[in-house]
Design a protein around this motif. Structure first.
Motif, mmCIF file in Angstrom:
data_model
loop_
_atom_site.group_PDB
_atom_site.id
_atom_site.type_symbol
_atom_site.label_atom_id
_atom_site.label_comp_id
_atom_site.label_asym_id
_atom_site.label_seq_id
_atom_site.Cartn_x
_atom_site.Cartn_y
_atom_site.Cartn_z
ATOM 1 N N PRO A 176 -0.319 1.735 0.786
ATOM 2 C CA PRO A 176 -0.002 3.089 1.249
ATOM 3 C C PRO A 176 0.107 4.054 0.061
ATOM 4 O O PRO A 176 0.266 3.631 -1.086
ATOM 5 N N THR A 177 0.059 5.340 0.350
ATOM 6 C CA THR A 177 0.193 6.345 -0.705
ATOM 7 C C THR A 177 1.597 6.288 -1.298
ATOM 8 O O THR A 177 2.524 5.725 -0.694
ATOM 9 N N ASP A 178 1.768 6.887 -2.460
ATOM 10 C CA ASP A 178 3.083 6.908 -3.101
ATOM 11 C C ASP A 178 4.126 7.565 -2.207
ATOM 12 O O ASP A 178 5.246 7.078 -2.091
ATOM 13 N N GLU A 179 3.751 8.665 -1.564
ATOM 14 C CA GLU A 179 4.705 9.352 -0.688
ATOM 15 C C GLU A 179 5.081 8.484 0.516
ATOM 16 O O GLU A 179 6.243 8.446 0.924
ATOM 17 N N GLU A 180 4.115 7.778 1.082
ATOM 18 C CA GLU A 180 4.412 6.867 2.198
ATOM 19 C C GLU A 180 5.331 5.743 1.746
ATOM 20 O O GLU A 180 6.275 5.377 2.458
ATOM 21 N N SER A 230 0.558 1.173 10.254
ATOM 22 C CA SER A 230 -0.211 -0.030 10.566
ATOM 23 C C SER A 230 -1.634 0.296 10.989
ATOM 24 O O SER A 230 -2.564 -0.446 10.685
ATOM 25 N N ALA A 231 -1.791 1.405 11.670
ATOM 26 C CA ALA A 231 -3.143 1.790 12.123
ATOM 27 C C ALA A 231 -4.089 2.027 10.950
ATOM 28 O O ALA A 231 -5.284 1.797 11.059
ATOM 29 N N SER A 232 -3.544 2.465 9.829
ATOM 30 C CA SER A 232 -4.369 2.773 8.666
ATOM 31 C C SER A 232 -4.476 1.634 7.648
ATOM 32 O O SER A 232 -5.460 1.571 6.916
ATOM 33 N N TYR A 233 -3.473 0.787 7.595
ATOM 34 C CA TYR A 233 -3.389 -0.176 6.488
ATOM 35 C C TYR A 233 -3.499 -1.630 6.885
ATOM 36 O O TYR A 233 -3.416 -2.521 6.048
ATOM 37 N N LEU A 234 -3.704 -1.922 8.150
ATOM 38 C CA LEU A 234 -3.883 -3.323 8.562
ATOM 39 C C LEU A 234 -5.341 -3.632 8.752
ATOM 40 O O LEU A 234 -6.160 -2.842 9.036
#
Length: 87
Positions: free
Chosen positions: A21-25, A83-87
Motif C-alpha cells: 500500500p502507499t505510505d499514506e495508506e 483488499s480490492a487493490s492489493y490482493l
C-alpha cells in the motif's frame, strides 16, 4: 464473529497483500491499529529529525478521542477497501 475476532482477522489479512500500500495508506492502517489497540496517543512527540516516527505519531494523534471499538470497526472497513487493490 465478534468485533475483536474480525479486527484480528483484518490484521492478518494485511499480511496477504501482494502489493505494498502507499505510505499514506500504511500510516492510516498504523494509526487505526494503534488507536484500536491502545487508545489515545499519550507518547511524547518525536523530534523533528525523526521523520518516520513523527509521521506515525501525527497520524495516530489524529485519531484522538475515537473509541477503541470505533477504531477497530474503521480498521476492518479500511482493510476491506484496500483488499480490492492489493490482493
Amino acid at each position: 464473529m465478534s468485533l475483536d475476532e474480525r479486527f484480528n482477522a483484518a490484521a492478518e489479512k494485511i499480511k496477504t497483500f501482494t502489493k505494498r500500500p502507499t505510505d499514506e495508506e500504511l500510516l492510516t492502517l498504523y494509526a487505526l491499529f494503534k488507536q484500536a489497540s491502545f487508545g489515545d496517543n499519550t507518547t511524547p512527540k518525536p523530534g523533528m529529525l525523526d521523520l518516520k516516527a513523527k509521521a506515525k505519531w501525527d497520524f495516530w494523534n489524529k485519531q484522538k478521542g475515537k473509541s477503541q471499538d470505533a477504531a477497530k470497526q474503521e480498521y476492518i472497513e479500511y482493510v476491506e477497501k484496500l483488499s480490492a487493490s492489493y490482493l
